[in-house]
Design an enzyme around this catalytic site. Structure first.
Site, PDB file in Angstrom:
ATOM      1  N   ILE A   1      -1.257  -8.376  27.970  1.00  0.00           N
ATOM      2  CA  ILE A   1      -0.936  -8.245  29.396  1.00  0.00           C
ATOM      3  C   ILE A   1      -0.952  -6.786  29.845  1.00  0.00           C
ATOM      4  O   ILE A   1      -1.337  -6.480  30.983  1.00  0.00           O
ATOM      5  CB  ILE A   1       0.425  -8.903  29.714  1.00  0.00           C
ATOM      6  CG1 ILE A   1       0.646  -8.995  31.230  1.00  0.00           C
ATOM      7  CG2 ILE A   1       1.570  -8.177  29.035  1.00  0.00           C
ATOM      8  CD1 ILE A   1       1.896  -9.773  31.599  1.00  0.00           C
TER       9      ILE A   1
ATOM     10  N   GLY B   1       1.369  -1.698  23.025  1.00  0.00           N
ATOM     11  CA  GLY B   1       1.129  -2.680  24.080  1.00  0.00           C
ATOM     12  C   GLY B   1       0.668  -4.010  23.526  1.00  0.00           C
ATOM     13  O   GLY B   1       0.475  -4.180  22.316  1.00  0.00           O
ATOM     14  N   HIS B   2       0.496  -4.958  24.437  1.00  0.00           N
ATOM     15  CA  HIS B   2      -0.080  -6.262  24.125  1.00  0.00           C
ATOM     16  C   HIS B   2      -1.047  -6.632  25.244  1.00  0.00           C
ATOM     17  O   HIS B   2      -1.228  -5.889  26.212  1.00  0.00           O
ATOM     18  CB  HIS B   2       1.004  -7.323  23.953  1.00  0.00           C
ATOM     19  CG  HIS B   2       1.649  -7.308  22.591  1.00  0.00           C
ATOM     20  ND1 HIS B   2       0.930  -7.585  21.439  1.00  0.00           N
ATOM     21  CD2 HIS B   2       2.923  -7.053  22.205  1.00  0.00           C
ATOM     22  CE1 HIS B   2       1.760  -7.498  20.388  1.00  0.00           C
ATOM     23  NE2 HIS B   2       2.963  -7.175  20.831  1.00  0.00           N
TER      24      HIS B   2
ATOM     25  N   LEU C   1       0.801  -1.221   0.000  1.00  0.00           N
ATOM     26  CA  LEU C   1       0.000   0.000   0.000  1.00  0.00           C
ATOM     27  C   LEU C   1       0.837   1.276   0.000  1.00  0.00           C
ATOM     28  O   LEU C   1       0.282   2.380  -0.021  1.00  0.00           O
ATOM     29  CB  LEU C   1      -0.953  -0.003   1.202  1.00  0.00           C
ATOM     30  CG  LEU C   1      -2.058  -1.069   1.146  1.00  0.00           C
ATOM     31  CD1 LEU C   1      -2.881  -1.056   2.426  1.00  0.00           C
ATOM     32  CD2 LEU C   1      -2.952  -0.864  -0.063  1.00  0.00           C
ATOM     33  N   LYS C   2       2.139   1.118   0.000  1.00  0.00           N
ATOM     34  CA  LYS C   2       3.003   2.288  -0.151  1.00  0.00           C
ATOM     35  C   LYS C   2       3.120   2.713  -1.616  1.00  0.00           C
ATOM     36  O   LYS C   2       3.687   3.762  -1.912  1.00  0.00           O
ATOM     37  CB  LYS C   2       4.388   2.009   0.435  1.00  0.00           C
ATOM     38  CG  LYS C   2       4.363   1.809   1.958  1.00  0.00           C
ATOM     39  CD  LYS C   2       5.736   1.533   2.511  1.00  0.00           C
ATOM     40  CE  LYS C   2       5.673   1.344   4.033  1.00  0.00           C
ATOM     41  NZ  LYS C   2       7.006   1.048   4.608  1.00  0.00           N
TER      42      LYS C   2
ATOM     43  N   ASP D   1      -7.087  -9.714  24.106  1.00  0.00           N
ATOM     44  CA  ASP D   1      -7.056  -9.982  22.670  1.00  0.00           C
ATOM     45  C   ASP D   1      -8.373 -10.541  22.156  1.00  0.00           C
ATOM     46  O   ASP D   1      -8.917 -10.056  21.160  1.00  0.00           O
ATOM     47  CB  ASP D   1      -5.936 -10.974  22.342  1.00  0.00           C
ATOM     48  CG  ASP D   1      -4.575 -10.299  22.253  1.00  0.00           C
ATOM     49  OD1 ASP D   1      -4.511  -9.070  22.360  1.00  0.00           O
ATOM     50  OD2 ASP D   1      -3.568 -11.017  22.077  1.00  0.00           O
TER      51      ASP D   1
END
Length: 393
Positions: A141, A138-139, A74-75, A169
């Site tokens: 946790i 972040g993730h 998409l660039k 998630d």
């Protein structure tokens, strides 16, 4: 007919919540086209397969089934033009980039809605599109930590226990996104307008904390890890080790279930102390001692005859072969052209008239690029030229 048949979804997500959300939609009949990045960190993050293991691991990947894959860089302007054509045909777009990233690629909501005012555009991020945390990475946790869930999980004399990536998630992210998308589609039927769906994993975690938050607002008391009723603070809602080193879960909240539990354990004398804080440690100790006298499965067999809320704590290999799980088609076998029968998790939403189905195994990256471009009217010569310009793969 399937429930979401005729709904076209563009999936521009990476890991966890996004692919899970679009898999839920695909299982129920949506045509999901996964728009894979042309390369770089995004592609590497989405496909962390060990060398030589990609095909085998992909075959068992529940999150990527019922999808087709096209690779677009998409660039490049050429790839963006292809994306715009796909977006004009789409009902839903799901993306998982940082706030502002899609706009910089010229594929954000404001750009797309000019081309397709009916689009339901869902952006999944950690902290949402607004607020002081919007640009923080972040993730799972991290989001359950800020949302208060991590702090109440685990025993009170040890650090918080990390509950895999189930809460932020999947429950707070992927499921909330699917709910938001389906709600927006229903609203579109009534208003004729698409809309932007802003899904924050932190928001979702906080929503899951409604019982804890409500109790705090009512009492002003901060729940302590391992001391609240729902986190192992009471004998009747707890986990106990058995003779064989396995574990059994107990949830005998109602008084009659607790009485049945005490009777099955041969400790009718404890039935009067269900909510007694003075006797709590005594009851806990007694239950621990009794549960260690038999194996987990022996206790399960006994307890299921006594009408009390008890269940074995399973490892995943036990889950896969559990008769209830198999009866509900939550583990199924699918034919793979090279690997034979492969196991996949089933579809949790059971619809009587328009049931879901596993129609496609997870695709290879870019497996359907040519197929999709031909559907859009590109010729094979056009496709060769696009490859030469590295707009597609």
């Amino acid at each position: 007919m399937m429930a979401l048949e005729g709904i076209n979804v563009l999936d521009r997500t990476q890991m966890g919540p996004g692919p899970y959300c679009t898999a839920l939609l695909g299982d129920l009949g949506a045509d999901v086209i996964r728009v894979d990045p042309g390369g770089g960190r995004a592609a590497e993050a989405r496909y962390p397969f060990p060398p030589g293991e990609e095909e085998r691991m992909r075959a068992y990947d529940t999150e990527e089934r019922n999808k087709r894959s096209i690779v677009l860089n998409l660039k490049t302007d050429e790839a963006r033009q292809i994306y715009y054509q796909l977006a004009r045909k789409a009902d839903v777009i799901v993306e998982q980039s940082r706030p502002g990233a899609a706009e910089r690629l010229e594929v954000g909501y404001n750009t797309i809605r000019e081309k397709n005012p009916n689009i339901v555009y869902c952006a999944i991020t950690g902290y949402g599109q607004t607020g002081p945390y919007r640009d923080i990475v972040g993730h799972d946790i991290n989001y359950i930590a800020v949302g208060g869930a991590l702090g109440i999980i685990g025993p009170n004399d040890r650090p918080p226990a990390i509950p895999s990536n189930l809460l932020a998630d999947y429950a707070a992210g992927g499921m909330q996104a699917a709910i938001g998308i389906l709600t927006a589609l229903i609203a579109r039927e009534r208003t004729g307008k698409g809309q932007f769906v802003d899904i924050s994993l932190l928001d979702g975690v906080i929503s899951l904390m409604h019982v804890v938050a409500s109790m705090y607002c009512i009492t002003g008391q901060i729940p302590e890890r391992g001391k609240d009723m729902l986190t192992g603070g009471m004998p009747f809602y707890n986990v106990y080790e058995t003779k064989d080193g396995k574990y059994i879960s107990v949830a005998s909240i109602e008084p009659w279930f607790f009485q049945n539990l005490c009777s099955a354990l041969g400790r009718e004398d404890l039935a009067a102390y269900q909510w007694s804080l003075d006797k709590k440690e005594e009851v806990l100790s007694a239950f621990r001692d009794v549960f260690r006298t038999k194996t987990r499965d022996e206790w399960v067999e006994i307890m299921r005859q006594k009408d009390t809320c008890v269940a074995p704590v399973y490892s995943i290999d036990e889950v896969i072969f559990d008769p209830q799980v198999l009866e509900r088609d939550m583990v199924v076998e699918i034919d793979h052209p090279k690997l034979g029968k492969v196991k996949q998790l089933g579809i949790p939403v059971k619809l009587s008239e328009t049931p879901g189905a596993i129609r496609r195994l997870p695709p290879r990256r870019g497996e359907h690029t040519e197929e999709i471009l031909l559907e859009l009217g590109y010729t094979r010569q056009d496709i060769d030229e696009l490859r030469a310009k590295e707009a597609i793969k």
